[in-house]
Scaffold this motif. Structure first.
Motif, PDB file in Angstrom:
ATOM      1  N   ILE A  33       0.876  -1.204  -0.006  1.00 45.36           N
ATOM      2  CA  ILE A  33      -0.120  -0.116   0.073  1.00 45.36           C
ATOM      3  C   ILE A  33       0.848   1.311   0.094  1.00 45.36           C
ATOM      4  CG2 ILE A  33      -1.643   1.275   1.258  1.00 45.36           C
ATOM      5  CD1 ILE A  33      -3.034  -1.139   2.039  1.00 45.36           C
ATOM      6  N   SER A  34       1.995   1.257   0.761  1.00 42.65           N
ATOM      7  CA  SER A  34       2.842   2.372   0.785  1.00 42.65           C
ATOM      8  C   SER A  34       3.289   2.662  -0.589  1.00 42.65           C
ATOM      9  CB  SER A  34       3.710   2.125   1.831  1.00 42.65           C
ATOM     10  OG  SER A  34       4.770   0.879   1.405  1.00 42.65           O
ATOM     11  N   ASN A  35       3.649   1.680  -1.468  1.00 42.92           N
ATOM     12  CA  ASN A  35       4.401   1.958  -2.611  1.00 42.92           C
ATOM     13  C   ASN A  35       3.148   2.496  -3.539  1.00 42.92           C
ATOM     14  OD1 ASN A  35       6.538   0.989  -1.544  1.00 42.92           O
ATOM     15  ND2 ASN A  35       6.788  -0.683  -2.998  1.00 42.92           N
ATOM     16  N   ALA A  36       2.107   1.992  -3.443  1.00 42.05           N
ATOM     17  CA  ALA A  36       1.037   2.343  -4.107  1.00 42.05           C
ATOM     18  C   ALA A  36       0.356   3.863  -3.908  1.00 42.05           C
ATOM     19  CB  ALA A  36      -0.220   1.417  -4.035  1.00 42.05           C
ATOM     20  N   LYS A  37       0.616   4.422  -2.831  1.00 40.83           N
ATOM     21  CA  LYS A  37       0.448   5.724  -2.704  1.00 40.83           C
ATOM     22  C   LYS A  37       1.372   6.621  -3.431  1.00 40.83           C
ATOM     23  CE  LYS A  37       2.207   7.875   1.125  1.00 40.83           C
ATOM     24  NZ  LYS A  37       2.520   8.939   0.837  1.00 40.83           N
ATOM     25  N   ASN A  38       2.354   6.335  -3.580  1.00 40.94           N
ATOM     26  CA  ASN A  38       3.621   7.029  -4.569  1.00 40.94           C
ATOM     27  C   ASN A  38       3.177   6.946  -6.027  1.00 40.94           C
ATOM     28  OD1 ASN A  38       4.857   8.218  -2.121  1.00 40.94           O
ATOM     29  ND2 ASN A  38       6.240   6.398  -2.253  1.00 40.94           N
ATOM     30  N   LEU A  39       2.869   5.902  -6.324  1.00 42.43           N
ATOM     31  CA  LEU A  39       2.900   5.347  -7.636  1.00 42.43           C
ATOM     32  C   LEU A  39       1.647   6.165  -8.264  1.00 42.43           C
ATOM     33  CD1 LEU A  39       3.605   3.459 -10.130  1.00 42.43           C
ATOM     34  CD2 LEU A  39       1.941   1.581  -9.270  1.00 42.43           C
ATOM     35  N   LEU A  40       0.591   6.227  -7.237  1.00 44.48           N
ATOM     36  CA  LEU A  40      -0.768   6.721  -7.669  1.00 44.48           C
ATOM     37  C   LEU A  40      -1.023   8.254  -7.382  1.00 44.48           C
ATOM     38  CD1 LEU A  40      -3.046   3.634  -6.883  1.00 44.48           C
ATOM     39  CD2 LEU A  40      -2.353   4.389  -9.315  1.00 44.48           C
ATOM     40  N   PHE A  41       0.090   8.839  -7.029  1.00 44.62           N
ATOM     41  CA  PHE A  41      -0.066  10.097  -6.526  1.00 44.62           C
ATOM     42  C   PHE A  41      -1.221  10.570  -5.856  1.00 44.62           C
ATOM     43  CE2 PHE A  41       1.582   9.906 -10.993  1.00 44.62           C
ATOM     44  CZ  PHE A  41       2.939  10.420 -10.931  1.00 44.62           C
ATOM     45  N   GLU A  49      -9.223   3.575  -0.198  1.00 40.01           N
ATOM     46  CA  GLU A  49     -10.359   4.162  -0.992  1.00 40.01           C
ATOM     47  C   GLU A  49     -10.300   3.847  -2.358  1.00 40.01           C
ATOM     48  OE1 GLU A  49     -13.344   8.028  -1.297  1.00 40.01           O
ATOM     49  OE2 GLU A  49     -11.574   7.973   0.171  1.00 40.01           O
ATOM     50  N   PHE A  50      -9.259   4.300  -3.108  1.00 43.20           N
ATOM     51  CA  PHE A  50      -9.163   3.926  -4.403  1.00 43.20           C
ATOM     52  C   PHE A  50      -9.044   2.618  -4.940  1.00 43.20           C
ATOM     53  CE2 PHE A  50      -6.603   3.522  -8.402  1.00 43.20           C
ATOM     54  CZ  PHE A  50      -7.277   4.577  -9.097  1.00 43.20           C
ATOM     55  N   ALA A  51      -8.573   1.734  -4.119  1.00 50.44           N
ATOM     56  CA  ALA A  51      -8.328   0.257  -4.237  1.00 50.44           C
ATOM     57  C   ALA A  51      -9.575  -0.446  -4.123  1.00 50.44           C
ATOM     58  CB  ALA A  51      -7.394  -0.399  -3.152  1.00 50.44           C
ATOM     59  N   GLN A  52     -10.576   0.228  -2.982  1.00 52.18           N
ATOM     60  CA  GLN A  52     -11.780  -0.331  -3.097  1.00 52.18           C
ATOM     61  C   GLN A  52     -12.754  -0.194  -4.202  1.00 52.18           C
ATOM     62  OE1 GLN A  52     -12.929   1.325   0.722  1.00 52.18           O
ATOM     63  NE2 GLN A  52     -12.028  -0.524   2.005  1.00 52.18           N
ATOM     64  N   ASP A  73      -3.011  -7.554   4.458  1.00 54.03           N
ATOM     65  CA  ASP A  73      -1.714  -7.649   5.138  1.00 54.03           C
ATOM     66  C   ASP A  73      -1.078  -6.417   4.530  1.00 54.03           C
ATOM     67  OD1 ASP A  73      -2.385  -9.923   6.696  1.00 54.03           O
ATOM     68  OD2 ASP A  73      -1.806 -11.280   4.978  1.00 54.03           O
ATOM     69  N   GLY A  74      -1.513  -5.427   4.423  1.00 55.64           N
ATOM     70  CA  GLY A  74      -0.663  -4.257   4.302  1.00 55.64           C
ATOM     71  C   GLY A  74      -0.518  -4.061   2.530  1.00 55.64           C
ATOM     72  N   ARG A  75      -0.935  -4.992   1.802  1.00 58.64           N
ATOM     73  CA  ARG A  75      -0.806  -5.048   0.401  1.00 58.64           C
ATOM     74  C   ARG A  75      -1.991  -5.014  -0.552  1.00 58.64           C
ATOM     75  NH1 ARG A  75       4.563  -6.851  -0.773  1.00 58.64           N
ATOM     76  NH2 ARG A  75       3.792  -6.926  -3.194  1.00 58.64           N
ATOM     77  N   ILE A  76      -1.868  -4.518  -1.582  1.00 61.20           N
ATOM     78  CA  ILE A  76      -2.787  -4.734  -2.453  1.00 61.20           C
ATOM     79  C   ILE A  76      -2.665  -5.837  -3.615  1.00 61.20           C
ATOM     80  CG2 ILE A  76      -3.914  -3.353  -4.416  1.00 61.20           C
ATOM     81  CD1 ILE A  76      -3.250  -0.802  -3.343  1.00 61.20           C
ATOM     82  N   TYR A  77      -3.829  -6.461  -3.568  1.00 59.11           N
ATOM     83  CA  TYR A  77      -3.665  -7.702  -4.642  1.00 59.11           C
ATOM     84  C   TYR A  77      -4.680  -7.597  -5.681  1.00 59.11           C
ATOM     85  CZ  TYR A  77      -1.093 -10.433  -0.800  1.00 59.11           C
ATOM     86  OH  TYR A  77      -0.166 -10.444   0.061  1.00 59.11           O
ATOM     87  N   PHE A  78      -4.039  -7.499  -6.958  1.00 67.06           N
ATOM     88  CA  PHE A  78      -4.858  -7.098  -8.390  1.00 67.06           C
ATOM     89  C   PHE A  78      -5.624  -8.456  -8.873  1.00 67.06           C
ATOM     90  CE2 PHE A  78      -1.078  -4.273  -8.338  1.00 67.06           C
ATOM     91  CZ  PHE A  78      -1.747  -2.942  -8.045  1.00 67.06           C
ATOM     92  N   PRO A  79      -6.682  -8.168  -9.551  1.00 67.97           N
ATOM     93  CA  PRO A  79      -7.456  -9.286  -9.920  1.00 67.97           C
ATOM     94  C   PRO A  79      -6.531 -10.322 -10.819  1.00 67.97           C
ATOM     95  CG  PRO A  79      -8.580  -7.429 -10.212  1.00 67.97           C
ATOM     96  CD  PRO A  79      -7.201  -6.759  -9.729  1.00 67.97           C
ATOM     97  N   VAL A  80      -6.828 -11.458 -10.832  1.00 65.50           N
ATOM     98  CA  VAL A  80      -5.830 -12.381 -11.509  1.00 65.50           C
ATOM     99  C   VAL A  80      -6.558 -12.649 -12.982  1.00 65.50           C
ATOM    100  CG1 VAL A  80      -4.862 -14.743 -11.592  1.00 65.50           C
ATOM    101  CG2 VAL A  80      -5.020 -13.440  -9.345  1.00 65.50           C
ATOM    102  N   GLU A  81      -5.613 -12.669 -13.871  1.00 67.65           N
ATOM    103  CA  GLU A  81      -6.452 -12.636 -15.048  1.00 67.65           C
ATOM    104  C   GLU A  81      -6.924 -14.327 -15.296  1.00 67.65           C
ATOM    105  OE1 GLU A  81      -3.924 -11.283 -18.184  1.00 67.65           O
ATOM    106  OE2 GLU A  81      -4.051  -9.341 -17.549  1.00 67.65           O
ATOM    107  N   PRO A  82      -7.892 -14.578 -16.131  1.00 67.12           N
ATOM    108  CA  PRO A  82      -8.499 -15.810 -16.201  1.00 67.12           C
ATOM    109  C   PRO A  82      -7.420 -16.652 -17.124  1.00 67.12           C
ATOM    110  CG  PRO A  82      -9.764 -14.348 -17.522  1.00 67.12           C
ATOM    111  CD  PRO A  82      -9.093 -13.580 -16.613  1.00 67.12           C
ATOM    112  N   GLU A  83      -6.629 -15.846 -18.170  1.00 63.70           N
ATOM    113  CA  GLU A  83      -6.115 -16.626 -18.827  1.00 63.70           C
ATOM    114  C   GLU A  83      -4.787 -17.563 -18.383  1.00 63.70           C
ATOM    115  OE1 GLU A  83      -7.978 -13.263 -20.852  1.00 63.70           O
ATOM    116  OE2 GLU A  83      -6.520 -13.438 -19.248  1.00 63.70           O
ATOM    117  N   ALA A  84      -4.235 -18.173 -19.081  1.00 63.92           N
ATOM    118  CA  ALA A  84      -2.950 -18.991 -18.588  1.00 63.92           C
ATOM    119  C   ALA A  84      -1.829 -17.903 -18.048  1.00 63.92           C
ATOM    120  CB  ALA A  84      -2.248 -19.671 -19.615  1.00 63.92           C
TER     121      ALA A  84
END
Length: 285
Positions: free
Chosen positions: A217-225, A234-237, A245-256
């Motif tokens: 989350i701390s890295n995402a703050k800087n990355l997303l300004f 709030e943005f992640a939601q 656990d202090g991290r953002i998990y992005f949706p997993v693509e259904p492809e291989a």
């Protein structure tokens, strides 16, 4: 039919209401002022209008444009900008060397042409309309050159031009800093600047989803300004990202499972977009 003095009084009230940020009163006064312009046949400049009435008509439309910005109504702002062009054509023609016009003399002391045009450029930039942006800018460059000036002598025009330059370079961090600096020409520019930063933030978020399985989350703050980790959450939601656990998990693509090459390509999307944008500009300039 209301006289010029009545319209002048309306414009004064309109100015005061807008300065107070009383948008309800502003909207009501705008309706009355535009009805008065219609009765005077003054919505478009013509030779029968006095210079004072021409100036008052332009002021009504300019105040309407500024009110629409403060109401975050971009389509209405665009309509006001278009309605103002015949009035601004008068100003441009009046300032051109050796030009004489049959239209009424214009009083440019009260004109907000520079500010309105700069705001329109910023709107085009926030919409990603590079063709429209450079079409308007080329006209301004030509006009300024005839007067021996540069468009960047004008802070209202310089601001969107510098932002566009940073975007073309892919310097999104510089864009963000500029929108937060004292170089923002006025409060009105801050509204469209926020739209522009939001557009950039969404693009970075799209690329991050493709490039990484997760981020702290701390890295995402800087990355997303974003200003705080709370804003990141709030943005992640809003994006439907999983927070754990202090991290953002992005949706997993259904492809291989994606290859390393796919990830690198996703990470480079912003750069590729910038290069494409630059190439598009080369076809315009």
């Amino acid at each position: 039919m209301p006289g010029d003095s009545d319209l002048k009084s309306l414009v004064s009230e309109l100015n005061n209401a807008l300065n107070r940020k009383d948008l309800d009163t502003t909207t009501n006064l705008l309706s009355r002022a535009k009805r008065s312009l219609l009765q005077h046949n003054a919505l478009i400049p013509n030779p029968s209008l006095s210079p004072e009435l021409t100036s008052l008509a332009r002021q009504v439309l300019e105040l309407g444009a500024l009110a629409s910005i403060r109401q975050t109504d971009a389509p209405t702002f665009t309509r006001y900008y278009q309605q103002l062009q015949p009035f601004y054509d008068l100003e441009r023609d009046a300032g051109a060397p050796g030009e004489k016009s049959s239209q009424p003399t214009v009083d440019i002391k009260t004109s907000q042409r520079s500010k309105i045009t700069g705001l329109y450029l910023l709107l085009l930039l926030s919409m990603g309309d590079s063709t429209g942006f450079h079409t308007v800018l080329e006209g301004l460059v030509e006009e300024a050159s005839l007067k021996g000036k540069s468009v960047e002598d004008d802070p209202y025009i310089k601001y969107p031009v510098e932002l566009e330059r940073s975007l073309m370079e892919g310097s999104y961090d510089k864009v963000w800093r500029e929108t937060k600096s004292e170089r923002v020409p006025s409060e009105d520019f801050g509204l469209f600047s926020n739209v522009l930063v939001g557009t950039i933030r969404s693009e970075i978020a799209d690329c991050s989803e493709k490039a990484y399985p997760s981020l702290p989350i701390s890295n995402a703050k800087n990355l997303l300004f974003l200003e705080s980790e709370g804003a990141v959450i709030e943005f992640a939601q809003q994006r439907g990202w999983v927070l754990r656990d202090g991290r953002i998990y992005f949706p997993v693509e259904p492809e291989a499972t994606r290859s390393e090459k796919d990830i690198l390509m996703a990470s480079g999307t912003v750069i590729e977009n910038t290069i494409g944008y630059a190439r598009e500009l080369e076809t315009i300039v």
